[in-house]
Each structure stands twice: as structure tokens, then as C-alpha cells.
Write an enzyme that holds these catalytic residues in place. Structure first.
Site, PDB file in Angstrom:
ATOM      1  CB  THR A 342      -0.848   0.131   1.193  1.00  0.00           C
ATOM      2  OG1 THR A 342      -1.507  -1.338   1.364  1.00  0.00           O
ATOM      3  CG2 THR A 342      -1.884   1.316   1.299  1.00  0.00           C
ATOM      4  N   GLY A 425      -0.890  -3.872   5.682  1.00  0.00           N
ATOM      5  CA  GLY A 425      -1.804  -4.690   6.124  1.00  0.00           C
ATOM      6  C   GLY A 425      -2.124  -4.907   7.676  1.00  0.00           C
TER       7      GLY A 425
END
Length: 528
Positions: A342, A425
Site C-alpha cells: 500500500t 496490512g
């Protein structure tokens, strides 16, 4: 000791310095923080292609100088062909390949909705061509491959090389690109040019949508043109935690924003200011276990939730969880949700408008599927679904999957505004807790709060271990103390991407802006 950067007019923090400079260019031209973030988001999709892209999802947390913050959920639902029956041959949702690419990509709709909100704030819109200019240039002319991209390509090559379009897009002469080599993405450049010329809506209801849907049909993805037509980002009310030091905000379901806020709420009364490093980590880790239990019980598609998630952050709800924490012994816990690639980015402009933003394709390189002629690699966020029909996250067409993504912000009682976040995560809420407790509660300098060694309870890339993982720089005495408390400890490298790429911006009461980036990334804190 590395110091954070200060500036009077604007500040951008991203995990890739080219994205920071794209945001800064828009701020210098008179654009606001939202427009600058769109420019950064487009650039980071090009220069960090293994971690995010147009084929992924995004979440926005916009904090205006006055008034209530606004959240934007730009995540896509499962396609209309993603039925349980279509997956009957599988035990679990595949992580790679066309069947993994089962949800609509929402990130571009988030750019569109954020720009609409910007116009409502009275901003004179910057042309899309200006916002996407850098991204188009980098895709067409090339970027220097980061060590992170090179390593991800090498380590995941066996499971990605045969996925449709992957080798042609991300390999050079059949091999992973070398770090610092030039990497071009001509199809993605054309896609970005289409968005600049025809508008963001083309991704869902225009020429680009039809092109993508044709490729989806040819590759047997469970997403259709009708699914693209139906998708729109939605504005929502952020979750709020009333903390001793101020109000902290995060995203509601389907994200795990509840986890990030619950950790801070549970630890609010655990005297972290007086703890040594071992107890600081221990108490946050134990609070993380309690917060994960809330996540696994409640968080799913918001339309399927009957509980009042905001109420779960009340003092009445959090106090019993805090009471369960044993400061002398680690509690057992189950498995986490696992890793995720991300990017978190932040921008604050001269007016005080601040944006905390996350964009992702879930695992590195997502599903590995590149839609023909577009350069767009599609996410595998649908891997978060379960094929158990009785599970909270049971797969169903039109259902939003669980999201690890959650950008954070805080308005502190002393007048500071803080935006912060990280990739990673299970690690996202843990890294957020490390930043907030170090900077706000323990009064550590901002850049030091991000540079300092971190930890991760849960799995890293390609590993099944859910042990407590510690960066190698953590003092040996602290490691021994954590083991004595009952933690199963594994050691990471001194500076590990496994604990995320974090960043933060603080707007001080006098209007000065302070930015800090993660030395584990290729990022920067750029201001003027």
C-alpha cells in the site's frame, strides 16, 4: 539525528520523492491539498507500480481548517460474476490470476469525488492535464526502478510470470528490471492521457471503461462493464475517538479504521508515557490483540453491519478491553489478516486543509493481471472474501471486501493537526499506534518517531508466522524483556519494509508545517 522538515506554505509526504514533488508542483501553482494529492496519487501509481495503481482502491480522510472531517470510500465491490458457484473448485479465493481480480477498482473514482469536494470548497479547479502531467511523463519516458520494485519482482516472479500481461508489462527482456534501470509503461501513459482528456468518469462510464471491460471479458475476469457503470465512490462520516490528547479520526467499515482507533483508546489509560520500551511495545501489542478481536467480529461490507461501530469506540465499550490486558504476560492470539502492499501519503496546504490518503492493489502487484492495452494491473483485494457461506466475509456479487487500508488524522487539544499513516496490512494500525504514542504521548520528535525501530504482530510477505516481529535495531534488553513476557519473537533486518512505509504531517498552531517520511521507503517530506 535526522530532523523533520518544516515549511510555511505547503507540505507533502509520500513514500516516493517524485510523488512528493508532483504534489508540491500543484501547491506552488495555487492548487489546494486535494488537487495536490490527486497529482501525487497519479504519480505514485507510476513510480511504485508494485504497491498501488489505477487498478486498485483508495481511501481519503480530508480535514478542513474548520468543520468536520470528511471521508471518501473509493473501494470497489465484487463483480456480478463473482458468485460462490463460480469459485466452487477452490478451497479459498486465489491470490493471483483472473479469478483473483474479482472486485471493481475504485481509486480513480476517489480522485473524481475528492475533486468534486474540492470544488464545493470553492477552489478554482486545476486542469486535469496539469494534475496528471507528471504521471504521464514518467509512464511515457521512464522511471528509475526502485530497489523495492526490483526485489518484489524477483521474489514474486514464479507466481506472477504466467499471469496475463504481467511479463510484457513488468519484465525487461524476460527478466526483472534492475534497480536504477529505466522502466517505461507506454500503455499506462496512454491510459492516463485518456483520463486527462476525457475525465475521470471515463474509467467507469466511457471509452476507457469499454476498453477495460473488453479485456476483462477476454481474460474471464468476474467483473463486467455493467459493474464499472454502477460503481461510484461515496462520502462517509469518519470514525472518531475522543482521546485524552484530542480527537483522532479514521475510516469506517469496510476498513479496519476501528482497529487503529481502538488500540489508541485501549492504551489511553495504560500510562504509556511512563513505560520503558519493552512495556510500551507490550501494552500496544496486547491492545492490538483486543482490537483485532473487534475487527474479526464486526468489520465487513457496511451494508451488512447492524452494530454501531462508532459506539464501539466509546469509553464504556473500550474500558473492559483495557481491563483484560495483563502487563505481566502476553495473551495468546489467533491469526491476522496478513500482509498488504500500500502507499500512504499526506498533503497540507497554506489554508490548513489536510489530506490523509491511502491507495493500494493489496498484495504486491495485486492479482498480477494486466488488462490488455491499458497498462493497468488489477488488484486482488477480493482475496479477503471467504468461500464459507456462513462467514462474516462470505463472497457475494456487489459486496465490498474487508480492507486493511485506513488513513488517520488527529486534532490535538493544543491546536496541532496531525495526519499520518502507513502501508502494511496488519501492520498499519500497529505502526499508526507507534507514531501517535511516540509523538503525541511520549513527546518524541516527529521524524524520530517514524525512524525509530518498529514491530509487527502478524505475517510478513510470503511467511505464515504470526509471531511478534521486531526490527533488529531494538535493544537486546528490550527483546529479552518481551520474550520474558511470553511473546514469541522473530527478528527482522534493522530497517525492514515489513513494518511499513510511514509518514506524517503536523500543522502547528502558528501555521507552520512539519513533515516526516520513512527512511525505509524512497520517500520525502517536501515543503515550501
Amino acid at each position: 539525528m535526522q530532523q523533520s522538515n518544516m515549511a510555511p506554505q505547503g507540505m507533502a509526504v509520500t513514500p516516493h520523492h517524485l510523488a512528493s514533488e508532483s504534489a508540491l508542483r500543484i501547491l506552488r501553482a495555487g492548487g489546494n491539498a486535494i488537487e495536490a494529492m490527486v497529482a501525487a496519487a497519479a504519480t505514485i501509481a507510476v513510480v511504485y507500480p508494485h504497491m498501488n495503481g489505477l487498478g486498485g482502491d483508495g481511501f481519503w480522510l480530508i480535514v478542513p481548517p474548520e468543520g468536520e472531517p470528511v471521508a471518501i470510500d473509493a473501494s470497489g465491490a465484487a463483480g456480478s460474476l463473482a458468485t460462490p458457484d463460480a469459485y466452487r473448485q477452490y478451497q479459498t479465493i486465489p491470490h493471483r490470476g483472473p479469478q483473483a481480480a474479482l472486485t471493481v477498482a475504485g481509486t480513480v473514482s476517489g480522485w473524481q469525488e475528492a475533486l468534486a469536494f474540492s470544488a464545493e470548497l470553492g477552489a478554482v479547479p486545476q486542469p486535469l492535464e496539469q494534475l496528471l502531467q507528471d504521471a504521464i511523463h514518467y509512464a511515457a519516458e521512464g522511471i528509475p526502478v526502485t530497489a523495492s520494485q526490483a526485489a518484489a519482482t524477483r521474489s514474486k516472479l514464479a507466481e506472477l510470470i504466467d499471469r496475463p500481461g504481467f511479463a510484457a508489462t513488468f519484465l525487461v527482456n524476460g527478466a526483472p528490471p534492475a534497480a536504477a534501470s529505466r522502466f517505461v509503461q507506454p500503455d499506462l501513459a496512454q491510459t492516463l492521457k485518456t483520463l486527462a482528456r476525457q475525465g475521470m468518469d471515463s474509467f467507469y462510464r466511457g471509452e476507457l471503461a469499454e476498453k477495460m471491460a473488453s479485456g476483462m471479458r477476454d481474460l474471464a475476469l468476474p467483473v463486467t462493464l455493467a459493474d464499472l457503470h454502477q460503481h461510484r465512490a461515496r462520502r462517509c462520516t469518519p470514525l472518531r475517538l475522543r482521546h485524552r490528547y484530542g480527537d483522532v479520526y479514521n475510516l469506517p467499515p469496510p476498513t479496519q479504521g476501528l482497529v487503529s482507533l481502538a488500540i489508541l483508546g485501549i492504551t489511553d489509560g495504560l500510562q504509556l508515557e511512563q513505560c520503558d520500551d519493552a512495556q510500551h511495545i507490550h501494552r500496544i501489542v496486547e491492545a492490538t490483540k483486543q482490537a483485532f478481536s473487534l475487527r474479526d467480529r464486526y468489520i465487513t461490507d457496511p451494508q451488512a453491519i447492524s452494530a454501531d461501530i462508532q459506539q464501539l469506540l466509546s469509553e464504556t465499550a473500550l474500558q473492559p478491553l483495557a481491563a483484560q490486558i495483563d502487563v505481566t504476560q502476553a495473551a495468546p492470539w489467533g491469526k491476522g489478516k496478513g500482509p498488504g502492499d500500500t502507499v500512504w501519503m499526506g498533503v497540507t496546504d497554506s489554508s490548513g486543509l489536510s489530506v490523509s490518503f491511502i491507495q493500494s492493489i493489496y498484495h504486491e502487484f495485486g492479482s498480477g493481471v494486466v488488462l490488455p492495452g491499458t497498462g493497468i494491473i488489477w488488484q486482488n483485494r477480493g482475496a479477503a472474501f471467504s468461500l464459507d457461506p456462513d462467514h462474516l466475509l462470505a463472497l457475494a456479487p456487489g459486496k465490498q471486501p474487508f480492507h486493511t487500508l485506513n488513513p488517520a488524522a488527529a486534532r490535538l487539544h493544543d491546536g496541532r493537526t496531525l495526519i499520518y499513516g502507513s502501508m502494511g496490512g496488519d501492520g498499519q494500525p500497529q505502526t499508526q499506534a507507534a507514531i501517535f504514542t511516540r509523538y503525541v504521548m511520549r513527546q518524541m520528535p516527529l521524524q524520530q518517531a517514524i525512524n525509530a525501530p518498529r514491530w509487527l504482530l502478524g505475517r510478513t510477505w510470503g511467511q505464515s508466522s504470526d509471531a511478534l516481529k521486531l526490527e533488529g535495531r531494538i535493544d537486546a534488553g528490550t527483546v529479552a524483556a518481551l520474550q520474558a513476557l511470553g511473546h514469541e519473537v522473530e527478528m527482522l533486518p534493522d530497517f525492514s519494509e515489513a513494518v511499513g512505509h510511514a509518514g506524517a504531517i503536523v500543522r502547528h498552531p502558528n501555521g507552520m508545517l512539519e513533515g516526516a517520511f520513512d527512511v525505509r521507503s524512497n520517500g520525502s517530506a517536501a515543503g515550501f
